[in-house]
Enzyme design. Sequence first.
Site, PDB file in Angstrom:
ATOM      1  N   GLN A   1       6.870  -8.723  -7.898  1.00 51.42           N
ATOM      2  CA  GLN A   1       5.510  -8.188  -7.930  1.00 51.42           C
ATOM      3  C   GLN A   1       5.505  -6.877  -8.705  1.00 51.42           C
ATOM      4  O   GLN A   1       4.452  -6.302  -8.959  1.00 51.42           O
ATOM      5  CB  GLN A   1       5.015  -7.928  -6.509  1.00 51.42           C
ATOM      6  CG  GLN A   1       4.937  -9.160  -5.643  1.00 51.42           C
ATOM      7  CD  GLN A   1       4.778  -8.784  -4.175  1.00 51.42           C
ATOM      8  OE1 GLN A   1       3.677  -8.649  -3.663  1.00 51.42           O
ATOM      9  NE2 GLN A   1       5.888  -8.598  -3.488  1.00 51.42           N
TER      10      GLN A   1
ATOM     11  N   ASP B   1       7.357  -2.734 -13.210  1.00 52.31           N
ATOM     12  CA  ASP B   1       8.400  -2.006 -13.949  1.00 52.31           C
ATOM     13  C   ASP B   1       9.394  -3.009 -14.547  1.00 52.31           C
ATOM     14  O   ASP B   1       9.366  -4.198 -14.222  1.00 52.31           O
ATOM     15  CB  ASP B   1       9.100  -0.977 -13.034  1.00 52.31           C
ATOM     16  CG  ASP B   1       9.907  -1.629 -11.909  1.00 52.31           C
ATOM     17  OD1 ASP B   1      10.787  -2.451 -12.210  1.00 52.31           O
ATOM     18  OD2 ASP B   1       9.666  -1.311 -10.720  1.00 52.31           O
TER      19      ASP B   1
ATOM     20  N   HIS C   1       2.804 -10.114 -11.291  1.00 50.74           N
ATOM     21  CA  HIS C   1       1.724  -9.130 -11.393  1.00 50.74           C
ATOM     22  C   HIS C   1       1.700  -8.444 -12.763  1.00 50.74           C
ATOM     23  O   HIS C   1       1.108  -7.375 -12.917  1.00 50.74           O
ATOM     24  CB  HIS C   1       1.839  -8.082 -10.276  1.00 50.74           C
ATOM     25  CG  HIS C   1       1.503  -8.627  -8.917  1.00 50.74           C
ATOM     26  ND1 HIS C   1       1.696  -7.932  -7.744  1.00 50.74           N
ATOM     27  CD2 HIS C   1       0.981  -9.823  -8.537  1.00 50.74           C
ATOM     28  CE1 HIS C   1       1.311  -8.669  -6.708  1.00 50.74           C
ATOM     29  NE2 HIS C   1       0.893  -9.828  -7.168  1.00 50.74           N
TER      30      HIS C   1
ATOM     31  N   GLY D   1      11.996  -5.651  -0.171  1.00 49.98           N
ATOM     32  CA  GLY D   1      11.177  -4.468  -0.468  1.00 49.98           C
ATOM     33  C   GLY D   1       9.710  -4.760  -0.692  1.00 49.98           C
ATOM     34  O   GLY D   1       9.079  -4.166  -1.567  1.00 49.98           O
TER      35      GLY D   1
ATOM     36  N   SER E   1       5.879  -5.404   1.460  1.00 52.04           N
ATOM     37  CA  SER E   1       5.260  -5.204   2.773  1.00 52.04           C
ATOM     38  C   SER E   1       4.584  -6.460   3.327  1.00 52.04           C
ATOM     39  O   SER E   1       4.138  -6.469   4.467  1.00 52.04           O
ATOM     40  CB  SER E   1       4.233  -4.071   2.690  1.00 52.04           C
ATOM     41  OG  SER E   1       3.231  -4.405   1.742  1.00 52.04           O
TER      42      SER E   1
ATOM     43  N   ALA F   1      17.328  -0.705   0.329  1.00 55.37           N
ATOM     44  CA  ALA F   1      17.730  -1.836  -0.518  1.00 55.37           C
ATOM     45  C   ALA F   1      19.074  -1.597  -1.204  1.00 55.37           C
ATOM     46  O   ALA F   1      19.832  -2.537  -1.406  1.00 55.37           O
ATOM     47  CB  ALA F   1      16.638  -2.095  -1.558  1.00 55.37           C
TER      48      ALA F   1
HETATM   49  N1  APR Z   1      14.552  -0.243   0.474  1.00 51.46           N
HETATM   50  C1  APR Z   1      13.988  -1.394   0.909  1.00 51.46           C
HETATM   51  N2  APR Z   1      12.673  -1.506   1.184  1.00 51.46           N
HETATM   52  C2  APR Z   1      11.921  -0.415   1.031  1.00 51.46           C
HETATM   53  C3  APR Z   1      12.440   0.828   0.581  1.00 51.46           C
HETATM   54  C4  APR Z   1      13.819   0.885   0.301  1.00 51.46           C
HETATM   55  N3  APR Z   1      14.412   1.989  -0.120  1.00 51.46           N
HETATM   56  N4  APR Z   1      11.413   1.719   0.557  1.00 51.46           N
HETATM   57  C5  APR Z   1      10.323   1.073   0.950  1.00 51.46           C
HETATM   58  N5  APR Z   1      10.622  -0.219   1.251  1.00 51.46           N
HETATM   59  C6  APR Z   1       9.748  -1.285   1.713  1.00 51.46           C
HETATM   60  C7  APR Z   1       8.702  -0.857   2.704  1.00 51.46           C
HETATM   61  O1  APR Z   1       9.217  -0.971   4.023  1.00 51.46           O
HETATM   62  C8  APR Z   1       7.581  -1.871   2.439  1.00 51.46           C
HETATM   63  O2  APR Z   1       7.808  -3.029   3.197  1.00 51.46           O
HETATM   64  O3  APR Z   1       9.041  -1.759   0.581  1.00 51.46           O
HETATM   65  C9  APR Z   1       7.768  -2.226   0.965  1.00 51.46           C
HETATM   66  C10 APR Z   1       6.734  -1.632   0.030  1.00 51.46           C
HETATM   67  O4  APR Z   1       5.490  -2.181   0.301  1.00 51.46           O
HETATM   68  P1  APR Z   1       4.229  -1.936  -0.654  1.00 51.46           P
HETATM   69  O5  APR Z   1       4.135  -0.487  -0.964  1.00 51.46           O
HETATM   70  O6  APR Z   1       3.079  -2.582  -0.011  1.00 51.46           O
HETATM   71  O7  APR Z   1       4.647  -2.681  -2.008  1.00 51.46           O
HETATM   72  P2  APR Z   1       4.532  -4.218  -2.375  1.00 51.46           P
HETATM   73  O8  APR Z   1       4.765  -5.085  -1.210  1.00 51.46           O
HETATM   74  O9  APR Z   1       5.383  -4.420  -3.587  1.00 51.46           O
HETATM   75  O10 APR Z   1       3.009  -4.324  -2.809  1.00 51.46           O
HETATM   76  C11 APR Z   1       2.499  -5.554  -3.262  1.00 51.46           C
HETATM   77  O11 APR Z   1       0.448  -4.503  -3.847  1.00 51.46           O
HETATM   78  O12 APR Z   1      -1.042  -2.979  -4.783  1.00 51.46           O
HETATM   79  C12 APR Z   1      -0.054  -3.816  -4.953  1.00 51.46           C
HETATM   80  O13 APR Z   1       0.030  -4.917  -6.972  1.00 51.46           O
HETATM   81  C13 APR Z   1       0.734  -4.016  -6.155  1.00 51.46           C
HETATM   82  O14 APR Z   1       2.571  -5.524  -6.494  1.00 51.46           O
HETATM   83  C14 APR Z   1       1.976  -4.624  -5.573  1.00 51.46           C
HETATM   84  C15 APR Z   1       1.476  -5.339  -4.330  1.00 51.46           C
END
Ligand code: APR
Length: 231
Positions: A90, A93, A108, A174, A176, A218
């Site tokens: 998703q 980068d 995405h 990684g 949510s 991670a």
């Molecule tokens: N190691 C592992 N997991 C991590 C770390 C880390 N160091 N830091 C944060 N996380 C986890 C958090 O616990 C969370 O579950 O990464 C997740 C980040 O969640 P989001 O910020 O919601 O990112 P993501 O799931 O990629 O979002 C999905 O939403 O707005 C958008 O389009 C955007 O692609 C993105 C989509």
Amino acid sequence: MKPEKIVILTGAGVSAESGLGTFRDAGGLWSEYDLQDVATPEGFARDPVLVHRFYNARRANCIAAAPNLAHAALARLEQEFPGEVTLVTQNIDDLHERAGSRNVIHMHGELMRALCAACDHRWDAPPEMAAGAPCPACQAPATRPDVVWFGEFPYQMERIGTLLAQCDLFAAIGTSGTVYPAAGFVAEARMAGAATVELTLEPSEVSGQFDTRQHGPATETVPAWVEGLLA
Ligand code: APR
């Protein structure tokens, strides 16, 4: 039994330790910016200058960042695993590619690519994109980052659906589990009979749907998981 076809979904958490902000963690991008303003077609129509400024800043951060041990471990898995490994990310980068991964689907879109909203032409984005800049193919002043905004269809969903239906191991790293369709991939993989594992810092919204979970940074959990798969 050893898996033969692995699909790995990654999200912002895999790049967090490279210094790129996540969206929904404390201090995440969506606490600083209103996603309606910077990540929707309506927001772009209202204020393209603001939207380009947002993505120009993301692009600058991305260029300054380096892949971390989690990206490197996933690239190693693709190279050394005897079966098929596909990364569905998703993330917009390019840190998976810079770590050496080749089989990457950017559902995405990509920060480093530009798209003409008028003719669908795509090209490598310059470091700084500007509102109203002409498309190199059709000259329309409709250039935008090649990223998928809320309300738009993620890329390559058909191919991803086929991969999920055929995989025997699905991992989410990684992410949510709040944004669909990606948050529904674990259910699709389960339906296909795949084993499922979540590797996130904290339990995701869909954590309960995974067979196993490993919570931690991670850069620690992913290399250890890859080591286990290659052992
Ligand atoms: N190691 C592992 N997991 C991590 C770390 C880390 N160091 N830091 C944060 N996380 C986890 C958090 O616990 C969370 O579950 O990464 C997740 C980040 O969640 P989001 O910020 O919601 O990112 P993501 O799931 O990629 O979002 C999905 O939403 O707005 C958008 O389009 C955007 O692609 C993105 C989509």
